[in-house]
Design a protein around this motif. Structure first.
Motif, PDB file in Angstrom:
ATOM      1  N   LEU A  43      -0.970  -0.636 -11.847  1.00  5.35           N
ATOM      2  CA  LEU A  43      -0.327  -1.648 -10.995  1.00  5.35           C
ATOM      3  C   LEU A  43      -1.121  -2.952 -11.036  1.00  5.35           C
ATOM      4  CD1 LEU A  43       0.634   0.573  -7.918  1.00  5.35           C
ATOM      5  CD2 LEU A  43       2.109  -0.226  -9.790  1.00  5.35           C
ATOM      6  N   VAL A  52       6.266   3.561  -7.754  1.00  7.03           N
ATOM      7  CA  VAL A  52       5.066   3.167  -8.516  1.00  7.03           C
ATOM      8  C   VAL A  52       5.464   2.852  -9.953  1.00  7.03           C
ATOM      9  CG1 VAL A  52       2.876   4.000  -9.478  1.00  7.03           C
ATOM     10  CG2 VAL A  52       3.422   4.416  -7.059  1.00  7.03           C
ATOM     11  N   MET A 108      -4.577   2.045  -7.396  1.00  5.38           N
ATOM     12  CA  MET A 108      -3.520   1.139  -7.870  1.00  5.38           C
ATOM     13  C   MET A 108      -3.800   0.686  -9.307  1.00  5.38           C
ATOM     14  SD  MET A 108      -2.995  -1.280  -4.534  1.00  5.38           S
ATOM     15  CE  MET A 108      -1.961  -0.830  -3.133  1.00  5.38           C
ATOM     16  N   ASN A 140       0.812  -1.240   0.000  1.00  5.01           N
ATOM     17  CA  ASN A 140       0.000   0.000   0.000  1.00  5.01           C
ATOM     18  C   ASN A 140       0.838   1.279   0.000  1.00  5.01           C
ATOM     19  OD1 ASN A 140      -1.564  -2.242   0.969  1.00  5.01           O
ATOM     20  ND2 ASN A 140      -3.162  -0.797   1.568  1.00  5.01           N
ATOM     21  N   ALA A 149      -2.599  -5.385  -9.174  1.00  4.41           N
ATOM     22  CA  ALA A 149      -3.105  -5.702  -7.843  1.00  4.41           C
ATOM     23  C   ALA A 149      -3.981  -6.950  -7.872  1.00  4.41           C
ATOM     24  CB  ALA A 149      -3.908  -4.514  -7.307  1.00  4.41           C
ATOM     25  N   ARG A 170       5.081  -0.732 -11.790  1.00  2.00           N
ATOM     26  CA  ARG A 170       4.268  -0.807 -13.003  1.00  2.00           C
ATOM     27  C   ARG A 170       5.074  -1.377 -14.161  1.00  2.00           C
ATOM     28  NH1 ARG A 170       3.585   0.938 -17.534  1.00  2.00           N
ATOM     29  NH2 ARG A 170       5.432   2.264 -17.352  1.00  2.00           N
ATOM     30  N   LEU A 205       2.521   3.695  -2.854  1.00  2.00           N
ATOM     31  CA  LEU A 205       1.868   4.808  -3.562  1.00  2.00           C
ATOM     32  C   LEU A 205       2.405   6.169  -3.130  1.00  2.00           C
ATOM     33  CD1 LEU A 205      -1.869   3.709  -3.881  1.00  2.00           C
ATOM     34  CD2 LEU A 205       0.090   3.175  -5.319  1.00  2.00           C
TER      35      LEU A 205
END
Ligand code: HPA
Ligand code: ZN
Length: 334
Positions: free
Chosen positions: A269, A230, A264, A221, A271, A234, A224
């Motif tokens: 991302l 990030v 996200m 978490n 997730a 990615r 971010l």
């Protein structure tokens, strides 16, 4: 998608601590079977104690609960109860954390733990067609040598164990503390995952990537907070195993409406949705989808992406992933 639609989708669960699936009813039954006294008079009193303001509040009660697990049969019953609940939520594949040190420190042998889990894995495969793998978690509040010893004790059971993981108290115990242990796990042929960025800062996520060389990040978490991180996550297509109800119960998020899952996905991302410790946090994977979907307003396409990510982020073979995605696509069309 409504609750039933979500449960009908075949999915994988990638972040589940088997000791965290110990429901109070089973805790009492096992305490009785093993002649162990619990500090709670009733099941209701146990549930009432599940109020946490941070990770450590939960861990204290979670390790206490795990003390009722003694025999191979206990571990079998624990895992079977989880598989039954997971199957009801559409889980067709589970990659399950276990914390051997929580048990070996009490004199329960590694073989008892793995033996009981493995017999439940075989039963779940036969009864539900639910496949699973084990992830051996090292307790990060203990020292690295103890972790390396634990890896050594696991050597006879490597056919059942797919990866090493890192859990327990995050703050003050950065991934870099376990550099040698992860190097050793890699030499043993294990995949690597680590809890990072649940309570710990983005720096811990960087360390998990750069020093431990993980294949997945558990939680993530707080990544971010760092745009460069990030972008790295990615670009690498790194899977994040996100646990919405856990985040709410441990005050990682203030409210489900503030959960970062949608953000996200919008950031590109990869997730996934998982239950972490469902007996303590108020629900299995289906309830996690329900809660976060309602909280942040996930679209059907986003739910489908999250479920697809659960397979592509798993440690199944390419052929197995392709087969599961094809049945997911079929379910999505239905
Ligand atoms: N975080 C860290 N350690 C854990 C957790 C968690 O959410 N659950 C069980 N051990
Ligand atoms: Zn966890």
């Amino acid at each position: 998608m409504d609750t039933d639609d979500i449960r009908r989708l075949p999915k994988a669960e990638l972040h589940l601590h088997i000791e965290g699936s110990l429901e109070p009813e089973l805790m009492f039954a096992l305490a009785k079977r093993n002649g162990i006294a619990l500090p709670f008079p009733t099941v209701e009193a146990v549930r009432a104690a599940y109020e946490f303001s941070k990770l450590q509040d939960f861990l204290d009660i979670y390790y206490q609960g795990a003390g009722v697990l003694v025999s191979e049969e206990d571990f079998h019953d624990l895992a079977m109860a989880y598989f039954r609940r997971a199957h009801a939520d559409g889980v067709v594949h589970a990659e399950i954390f276990f914390d051997p040190q929580t048990h070996t420190e009490r004199g329960v042998p590694m073989g008892t733990v793995v033996g009981g889990l493995a017999s439940a894995q075989r039963a779940a495969e036969a009864e539900f067609g639910l496949s699973s793998k084990l992830i051996l978690c090292l307790l990060r509040h203990l020292d690295e040598d103890a972790g390396i010893q634990t890896l050594k004790q696991a050597e006879p059971f490597l056919d059942r164990i797919v990866a090493v993981g890192l859990d327990s108290s995050e703050l003050g115990h950065p991934p870099s503390k376990f550099a040698q242990a992860y190097q050793r796990a890699g030499e043993m042929g294990l995949k690597k995952v680590a809890h990072a960025g649940e309570e710990g800062p983005p720096e811990y996520v960087w360390e998990a990537l750069d020093i431990l060389k993980v294949d997945r990040i558990d939680h993530g978490n707080r990544a971010l907070e760092d745009p460069k991180l990030v972008e790295r996550l990615r670009a690498e297509g790194m899977t994040l195993t996100v646990c919405p109800l856990s985040n709410l119960k441990l005050c990682v998020v203030d409210a489900m409406t503030a959960h970062p899952l949608k953000r996200m996905l919008d950031l590109g991302l990869k997730a996934t949705v998982n239950s972490d410790d469902p007996a303590y946090f108020g629900g299995y994977v289906g309830s996690n989808f329900d809660a976060v979907s309602e909280g942040v307003g996930l679209t059907d396409a986003q739910i489908a992406t999250l479920v697809r990510n659960s397979f592509t982020g798993s440690f199944l073979s390419e052929a197995e992933v392709a087969a599961r995605i094809s049945s997911l696509d079929q379910a999505l069309r239905a």
